[in-house]
Design a protein around this motif. Structure first.
Motif, PDB file in Angstrom:
ATOM      1  N   TYR A 291      13.682  -3.169 -43.635  1.00 27.67           N
ATOM      2  CA  TYR A 291      12.960  -4.234 -42.919  1.00 27.67           C
ATOM      3  C   TYR A 291      13.250  -5.585 -43.555  1.00 27.67           C
ATOM      4  CZ  TYR A 291      10.241  -0.903 -40.173  1.00 27.67           C
ATOM      5  OH  TYR A 291       9.853   0.068 -39.296  1.00 27.67           O
ATOM      6  N   PRO A 292      13.183  -6.655 -42.739  1.00 28.26           N
ATOM      7  CA  PRO A 292      12.949  -6.654 -41.292  1.00 28.26           C
ATOM      8  C   PRO A 292      14.148  -6.093 -40.524  1.00 28.26           C
ATOM      9  CG  PRO A 292      13.486  -8.867 -42.042  1.00 28.26           C
ATOM     10  CD  PRO A 292      13.352  -8.017 -43.279  1.00 28.26           C
ATOM     11  N   LEU A 293      13.851  -5.459 -39.384  1.00 31.11           N
ATOM     12  CA  LEU A 293      14.904  -4.876 -38.552  1.00 31.11           C
ATOM     13  C   LEU A 293      15.242  -5.838 -37.419  1.00 31.11           C
ATOM     14  CD1 LEU A 293      13.590  -1.194 -38.279  1.00 31.11           C
ATOM     15  CD2 LEU A 293      15.185  -2.161 -39.956  1.00 31.11           C
ATOM     16  N   TYR A 294      16.532  -6.081 -37.251  1.00 32.38           N
ATOM     17  CA  TYR A 294      17.033  -6.975 -36.196  1.00 32.38           C
ATOM     18  C   TYR A 294      17.799  -6.133 -35.183  1.00 32.38           C
ATOM     19  CZ  TYR A 294      16.045 -10.672 -39.592  1.00 32.38           C
ATOM     20  OH  TYR A 294      15.436 -11.513 -40.489  1.00 32.38           O
ATOM     21  N   TYR A 295      17.194  -5.887 -34.045  1.00 32.80           N
ATOM     22  CA  TYR A 295      17.837  -5.100 -32.995  1.00 32.80           C
ATOM     23  C   TYR A 295      18.655  -6.054 -32.126  1.00 32.80           C
ATOM     24  CZ  TYR A 295      14.643  -1.361 -34.351  1.00 32.80           C
ATOM     25  OH  TYR A 295      13.956  -0.397 -35.060  1.00 32.80           O
ATOM     26  N   LEU A 296      19.983  -5.875 -32.129  1.00 32.63           N
ATOM     27  CA  LEU A 296      20.887  -6.882 -31.558  1.00 32.63           C
ATOM     28  C   LEU A 296      21.844  -6.268 -30.542  1.00 32.63           C
ATOM     29  CD1 LEU A 296      22.033  -9.820 -31.712  1.00 32.63           C
ATOM     30  CD2 LEU A 296      23.523  -8.999 -33.569  1.00 32.63           C
ATOM     31  N   ASP A 297      22.074  -7.010 -29.462  1.00 33.27           N
ATOM     32  CA  ASP A 297      23.036  -6.576 -28.444  1.00 33.27           C
ATOM     33  C   ASP A 297      23.756  -7.796 -27.881  1.00 33.27           C
ATOM     34  OD1 ASP A 297      24.115  -4.451 -26.551  1.00 33.27           O
ATOM     35  OD2 ASP A 297      23.270  -5.882 -25.125  1.00 33.27           O
ATOM     36  N   PHE A 298      25.066  -7.652 -27.660  1.00 35.83           N
ATOM     37  CA  PHE A 298      25.874  -8.715 -27.067  1.00 35.83           C
ATOM     38  C   PHE A 298      26.309  -8.319 -25.664  1.00 35.83           C
ATOM     39  CE2 PHE A 298      27.863  -9.763 -31.490  1.00 35.83           C
ATOM     40  CZ  PHE A 298      26.675 -10.317 -31.901  1.00 35.83           C
ATOM     41  N   GLU A 299      26.526  -9.312 -24.813  1.00 37.16           N
ATOM     42  CA  GLU A 299      27.246  -9.125 -23.551  1.00 37.16           C
ATOM     43  C   GLU A 299      28.464 -10.053 -23.579  1.00 37.16           C
ATOM     44  OE1 GLU A 299      26.488  -6.731 -21.633  1.00 37.16           O
ATOM     45  OE2 GLU A 299      24.528  -6.329 -22.539  1.00 37.16           O
ATOM     46  N   THR A 300      29.580  -9.565 -23.085  1.00 35.47           N
ATOM     47  CA  THR A 300      30.829 -10.316 -23.126  1.00 35.47           C
ATOM     48  C   THR A 300      31.550 -10.221 -21.792  1.00 35.47           C
ATOM     49  OG1 THR A 300      32.126  -8.417 -23.891  1.00 35.47           O
ATOM     50  CG2 THR A 300      31.123  -9.810 -25.581  1.00 35.47           C
ATOM     51  N   PHE A 301      32.514 -11.111 -21.596  1.00 38.22           N
ATOM     52  CA  PHE A 301      33.435 -10.975 -20.471  1.00 38.22           C
ATOM     53  C   PHE A 301      34.854 -11.115 -20.992  1.00 38.22           C
ATOM     54  CE2 PHE A 301      32.554 -15.572 -20.549  1.00 38.22           C
ATOM     55  CZ  PHE A 301      33.836 -16.112 -20.460  1.00 38.22           C
ATOM     56  N   SER A 348      30.885 -21.348 -29.426  1.00 43.07           N
ATOM     57  CA  SER A 348      30.311 -22.175 -30.486  1.00 43.07           C
ATOM     58  C   SER A 348      28.791 -22.155 -30.438  1.00 43.07           C
ATOM     59  CB  SER A 348      30.823 -23.610 -30.356  1.00 43.07           C
ATOM     60  OG  SER A 348      30.221 -24.454 -31.320  1.00 43.07           O
ATOM     61  N   GLU A 349      28.235 -22.337 -29.244  1.00 43.73           N
ATOM     62  CA  GLU A 349      26.777 -22.326 -29.109  1.00 43.73           C
ATOM     63  C   GLU A 349      26.221 -20.935 -29.350  1.00 43.73           C
ATOM     64  OE1 GLU A 349      23.284 -23.730 -25.954  1.00 43.73           O
ATOM     65  OE2 GLU A 349      25.401 -23.850 -25.376  1.00 43.73           O
ATOM     66  N   PHE A 350      26.986 -19.907 -28.957  1.00 44.37           N
ATOM     67  CA  PHE A 350      26.551 -18.520 -29.150  1.00 44.37           C
ATOM     68  C   PHE A 350      26.338 -18.243 -30.641  1.00 44.37           C
ATOM     69  CE2 PHE A 350      27.386 -14.102 -30.099  1.00 44.37           C
ATOM     70  CZ  PHE A 350      26.766 -13.395 -29.081  1.00 44.37           C
ATOM     71  N   ILE A 351      27.364 -18.519 -31.466  1.00 49.06           N
ATOM     72  CA  ILE A 351      27.253 -18.169 -32.883  1.00 49.06           C
ATOM     73  C   ILE A 351      26.253 -19.086 -33.605  1.00 49.06           C
ATOM     74  CG2 ILE A 351      29.201 -19.604 -33.669  1.00 49.06           C
ATOM     75  CD1 ILE A 351      29.937 -17.225 -35.543  1.00 49.06           C
ATOM     76  N   TYR A 352      26.170 -20.331 -33.165  1.00 49.91           N
ATOM     77  CA  TYR A 352      25.180 -21.253 -33.744  1.00 49.91           C
ATOM     78  C   TYR A 352      23.765 -20.746 -33.458  1.00 49.91           C
ATOM     79  CZ  TYR A 352      22.323 -25.470 -34.270  1.00 49.91           C
ATOM     80  OH  TYR A 352      21.345 -26.371 -34.623  1.00 49.91           O
ATOM     81  N   SER A 353      23.520 -20.335 -32.211  1.00 47.77           N
ATOM     82  CA  SER A 353      22.197 -19.835 -31.823  1.00 47.77           C
ATOM     83  C   SER A 353      21.870 -18.533 -32.527  1.00 47.77           C
ATOM     84  CB  SER A 353      22.140 -19.643 -30.304  1.00 47.77           C
ATOM     85  OG  SER A 353      22.380 -20.853 -29.622  1.00 47.77           O
ATOM     86  N   LEU A 354      22.868 -17.692 -32.736  1.00 41.45           N
ATOM     87  CA  LEU A 354      22.647 -16.418 -33.398  1.00 41.45           C
ATOM     88  C   LEU A 354      22.270 -16.622 -34.866  1.00 41.45           C
ATOM     89  CD1 LEU A 354      22.748 -13.330 -33.044  1.00 41.45           C
ATOM     90  CD2 LEU A 354      25.151 -13.414 -33.727  1.00 41.45           C
ATOM     91  N   LYS A 355      22.964 -17.543 -35.521  1.00 38.30           N
ATOM     92  CA  LYS A 355      22.680 -17.775 -36.939  1.00 38.30           C
ATOM     93  C   LYS A 355      21.263 -18.296 -37.147  1.00 38.30           C
ATOM     94  CE  LYS A 355      24.471 -19.805 -41.175  1.00 38.30           C
ATOM     95  NZ  LYS A 355      25.491 -20.643 -41.827  1.00 38.30           N
ATOM     96  N   LYS A 356      20.753 -19.043 -36.197  1.00 44.05           N
ATOM     97  CA  LYS A 356      19.405 -19.602 -36.330  1.00 44.05           C
ATOM     98  C   LYS A 356      18.332 -18.523 -36.352  1.00 44.05           C
ATOM     99  CE  LYS A 356      19.002 -22.593 -33.008  1.00 44.05           C
ATOM    100  NZ  LYS A 356      18.398 -23.687 -32.190  1.00 44.05           N
ATOM    101  N   VAL A 357      18.577 -17.377 -35.714  1.00 41.83           N
ATOM    102  CA  VAL A 357      17.516 -16.373 -35.557  1.00 41.83           C
ATOM    103  C   VAL A 357      17.748 -15.107 -36.369  1.00 41.83           C
ATOM    104  CG1 VAL A 357      16.786 -17.205 -33.303  1.00 41.83           C
ATOM    105  CG2 VAL A 357      18.614 -15.512 -33.422  1.00 41.83           C
ATOM    106  N   LEU A 358      18.928 -14.966 -36.987  1.00 38.83           N
ATOM    107  CA  LEU A 358      19.183 -13.810 -37.843  1.00 38.83           C
ATOM    108  C   LEU A 358      18.869 -14.187 -39.284  1.00 38.83           C
ATOM    109  CD1 LEU A 358      22.496 -12.089 -36.629  1.00 38.83           C
ATOM    110  CD2 LEU A 358      20.213 -11.095 -36.733  1.00 38.83           C
TER     111      LEU A 358
END
Length: 493
Positions: A291-301, A348-358
């Protein structure tokens, strides 16, 4: 023999796969389901790649393909100009083929160039070109060499697409020579099948999925009972062997028939009606969660044509994530999400947003870690300032697929699959029914649709809500799965 149907190159390939499929295609086409969104996407990608291939022949002439007779007329006239021809059509003895690129060489010869959106040559491509060459030569052309032009998966886009880098060409003349052996007899056999009053009876087999999934498979396989041997984990060779002996279900498999460990678990579960639970292994897995547990999933194209600078063909471009955070045992999950607005490169926004919450500590729980890890490594390559952070993240990732892929938990209702789409409803009673988007491919294609086409604002809002609901369920569902595993082994972190 009376020939009543036109055998095109696509139908020739259908005939190579299955005579029943060919007969239905030409005699009862209403039985063939319309292509689904993923198949249509593949067709669309092929058309896009074809347009870039034409740019490599600036003096080439495009022959309209919509009007059959006009295509033939223009082909006959334009052959005299000795220029590269796009979609030249030839018909002889009720066979017909259009050639992606027919290139003049020497004084009176031609090269056949087939364009594909794949990254290499496949057997089906070789047979495709063999039929094209057959039609050309029956028409009277002298064909020198045959080529397959396909995607170069090492190409990296820089500003505008460069067709010379995007596409590469491989000579396949020798392979086409081999595939051409017996082609005349095969064509005769196909015409005999086509004109038959009765649809051929064909036993199911590996051809039902090669080179593509047959659209008649559901119809042909509907005699199989629930929990049939084709749900057997691994290679389906044993399943075909059992079917050949008249054995359809796990319960009927003889005790002396050799099964591997996972297949034996399947048989035992089907026979007993109870799930297999390896409590020791599941406890060991749960003990790895911190803990804490971070349950994470991505969607891609992804697509054949790299959409942004610094991307390769078929590179997975992340556009959405869902994250549920559980700070400690029995705590209420906090949810965070990101969904690109579709106006440009989302990475760029994806990884920036992810770092803020992980956070910097705790396990990151995913389902099928190779996917998320691969996406993160690709992001670190294009954004090296995140490299150390991504390496740290990947060290913290725990794969929730592991206990199910190892069959430490298995229920016959999973039908041989460890996918979250199968595990979640079996283990928790909750699933993806009722969602407008219920799988990753649909999510990818739907996102591409709204950023590529004109939609009303209210339609876009609805679709984005559907995307959010789907991705959210993937991560919340992982919480439910972990909670259920704890309950099964009477375990608390």
């Amino acid at each position: 023999m009376t020939r009543k149907r036109l055998l095109t190159k696509s139908k020739y390939l259908v005939g190579l796969q299955c005579p029943k499929y060919l007969w239905v295609t030409l005699n009862e086409p209403g039985r063939i389901p319309a292509p689904d969104a993923s198949i249509q996407h593949r067709f669309d990608q092929g058309h896009l790649v074809g347009e870039y291939a034409k740019k490599l022949f600036p003096d080439g002439i495009d022959i309209p393909a919509d009007d059959f007779k006009e295509n033939l007329r223009q082909t006959e006239e334009l052959l005299k100009k000795r220029k590269p021809l796009f979609e030249a059509g030839f018909t002889v003895n009720n066979t017909f083929s259009r050639i992606d690129i027919l290139k003049p060489v020497s004084k009176d010869e031609w090269d056949v160039i087939e364009v594909k959106s794949s990254t290499g040559a496949k057997d089906v491509n070789i047979h495709d070109v063999s039929f094209q060459r057959y039609c050309c030569e029956k028409y009277g052309l002298k064909i020198r060499n045959c080529y397959l032009m396909h995607i170069n998966n090492e190409y990296i886009r820089q500003t505008e697409i460069d067709p010379t880098g995007l596409l590469t060409m491989a000579e396949i003349t020798t392979e086409v020579d081999e595939a051409t052996n017996g082609i005349q007899q095969r064509i005769e056999n196909m015409f005999s099948s086509i004109v038959s009053e009765k649809c051929p009876t064909v036993t199911i087999g590996g051809h039902c999925n090669r080179p593509y999934d047959c659209p008649l498979k559901e119809e042909c396989w509907d005699f199989l009972p629930e929990n049939n041997v084709f749900e057997m984990y691994g290679n389906k060779k044993k399943a075909f062997e059992l079917i050949g002996k008249g054995i359809y279900t796990f319960k009927d498999i003889p005790d002396d028939f050799i099964l591997n460990g996972k297949q034996q678990i399947q048989k035992d579960c089907d026979t007993s009606g109870k799930p297999h639970i390896n409590k020791t292994a599941i406890r060991q897995f749960l003990n790895t969660l911190v803990y804490p547990l971070y349950y994470l999933d991505f969607e891609t194209f992804s697509g054949a044509i790299p959409p942004f600078d610094g991307t390769r063909p078929y590179q997975q471009i992340p556009f959405q994530f869902s994250l549920h955070v559980v700070d400690e045992g029995n705590a209420t999950a906090r949810h965070f999400s990101f969904l690109a607005d579709g106006t440009g490169d989302p990475r760029s926004e994806f990884i920036y947003s992810l770092k803020k919450v992980l956070g910097n500590s705790g396990s990151i729980v995913v389902y099928n870690q190779s996917f998320e890890k691969g996406v993160l490594r690709a992001l670190a390559t294009i954004f090296p300032e995140y490299n150390d952070w991504v390496e740290d993240l990947n060290d913290r990732i725990i794969d929730l697929l592991a206990p199910f892929r190892s069959f430490n938990y298995y229920d016959a209702k999973q039908k041989g699959s460890a996918s979250i789409k199968n595990v979640l409803p079996v283990l928790t009673g909750k699933g993806y029914e009722g969602l407008n988007i219920s799988d990753g491919m649909s999510a990818s294609l739907t996102f591409l649709d709204i950023i590529s086409n004109n939609f009303l604002e209210e339609e876009i809002i609805k679709i984005r809500n559907d995307l959010e609901k789907y991705c959210d369920l993937d991560t919340e569902g992982m919480i439910w799965i972990v909670d259920k595993l704890k309950e099964l082994v009477r375990y608390c972190v």
